[in-house]
Enzyme design. Structure first.
Site, short mmCIF file in Angstrom:
data_model
loop_
_atom_site.label_atom_id
_atom_site.label_comp_id
_atom_site.label_asym_id
_atom_site.label_seq_id
_atom_site.Cartn_x
_atom_site.Cartn_y
_atom_site.Cartn_z
N GLY A 241 77.56 -13.72 15.80
CA GLY A 241 78.35 -13.40 14.61
C GLY A 241 79.65 -14.18 14.62
O GLY A 241 80.05 -14.73 15.65
N CYS B 27 82.47 -13.23 23.18
CA CYS B 27 83.14 -13.47 21.90
C CYS B 27 83.57 -14.92 21.86
O CYS B 27 84.13 -15.43 22.84
CB CYS B 27 84.36 -12.55 21.80
SG CYS B 27 85.29 -12.77 20.28
N LEU B 28 83.30 -15.60 20.75
CA LEU B 28 83.67 -17.01 20.63
C LEU B 28 85.19 -17.22 20.76
O LEU B 28 85.64 -18.30 21.10
CB LEU B 28 83.18 -17.59 19.30
CG LEU B 28 81.65 -17.66 19.11
CD1 LEU B 28 81.31 -18.19 17.73
CD2 LEU B 28 80.99 -18.51 20.19
N HIS C 237 81.05 -5.22 16.45
CA HIS C 237 81.92 -6.26 17.03
C HIS C 237 82.63 -7.04 15.93
O HIS C 237 83.85 -7.26 15.98
CB HIS C 237 81.05 -7.19 17.90
CG HIS C 237 81.77 -8.32 18.55
ND1 HIS C 237 81.81 -8.49 19.92
CD2 HIS C 237 82.48 -9.36 18.03
CE1 HIS C 237 82.53 -9.58 20.20
NE2 HIS C 237 82.94 -10.13 19.06
N GLU C 238 81.87 -7.44 14.90
CA GLU C 238 82.47 -8.24 13.82
C GLU C 238 83.43 -7.41 12.97
O GLU C 238 84.48 -7.90 12.56
CB GLU C 238 81.38 -8.89 12.95
CG GLU C 238 80.46 -9.86 13.69
CD GLU C 238 81.18 -10.85 14.58
OE1 GLU C 238 82.29 -11.30 14.25
OE2 GLU C 238 80.63 -11.17 15.65
N HIS D 109 86.75 -7.27 14.47
CA HIS D 109 87.58 -8.45 14.18
C HIS D 109 88.31 -8.31 12.84
O HIS D 109 89.45 -8.76 12.70
CB HIS D 109 86.72 -9.72 14.11
CG HIS D 109 86.42 -10.34 15.44
ND1 HIS D 109 87.39 -10.77 16.30
CD2 HIS D 109 85.24 -10.60 16.06
CE1 HIS D 109 86.83 -11.28 17.40
NE2 HIS D 109 85.52 -11.19 17.28
ZN LIG Z 1 84.12 -11.77 18.62
#
Ligand SMILES: [Zn+2]
Length: 165
Positions: free
Chosen positions: A44, A90-91, A133-134, A137
């Site tokens: 994501g 996480c990116l 998770h998204e 953010h």
């Molecule tokens: Zn993330």
């Protein structure tokens, strides 16, 4: 490809603005976010991670088998009492994976890139985890906010380095 912001960038800590205009500009951003997610091999990607403070994220929990989910202005309508703990990356936190405890099942109401309202009922597994998770953010939260103070202390050196880059 869009530039993915890393821990320490203030945009990651801001609550994204509600999307009210569903125009070509928004759809271009969605397209570029999907391309970036695929390129970075992510499950994501949320708009704040590419510097856009908006209630918008894209998710692919199927490894490219199904079209990505475009999640705009999401709201959870259900969280199960039952929780599960699993590793998450996480990116925006390169090189870090953390065990995060979350509800197993969730339902969410959101809009797509044309403004159409849709519901995802009783998502589980990786999709349920990615939805949470998204959405975190979009509220300025990251996986480091879910771990114990002790774990966070153990990470503090790595996070400090990341924030200084
Ligand atoms: Zn993330």
């Amino acid at each position: 490809m869009l530039d993915v912001r890393v821990y320490g960038d203030p945009v990651l800590r801001k609550r994204g603005a509600v999307v009210t205009v569903f125009d070509d500009k928004l759809r271009l951003l969605v397209k570029e976010m999907i391309e970036t997610m695929v390129e970075e091999d992510g499950v994501g990607l949320a708009a704040p991670q590419v510097g856009e403070s908006l209630q918008l994220a894209v998710i692919d929990a199927t490894g490219g088998e199904k079209p990505p989910i475009v999640l705009i202005n999401p709201e959870f309508t259900y969280h199960s009492e039952e929780t599960a703990t699993n590793e998450e990356g996480c990116l925006s936190l390169p090189g870090i994976t953390l065990k995060v405890t979350r509800p197993v099942f969730v339902s969410v109401k959101a809009q797509d890139e044309f403004g159409n309202v849709f519901n995802i009922e009783n998502a589980d597994g990786l999709l349920a985890r990615a939805l949470q998770h998204e959405t975190d953010h979009l509220n300025g939260l990251m996986i480091v906010d879910h771990v114990s103070p002790l774990q966070r202390k153990m990470l503090s050196g790595k996070l400090k380095k990341m924030a200084e880059r």
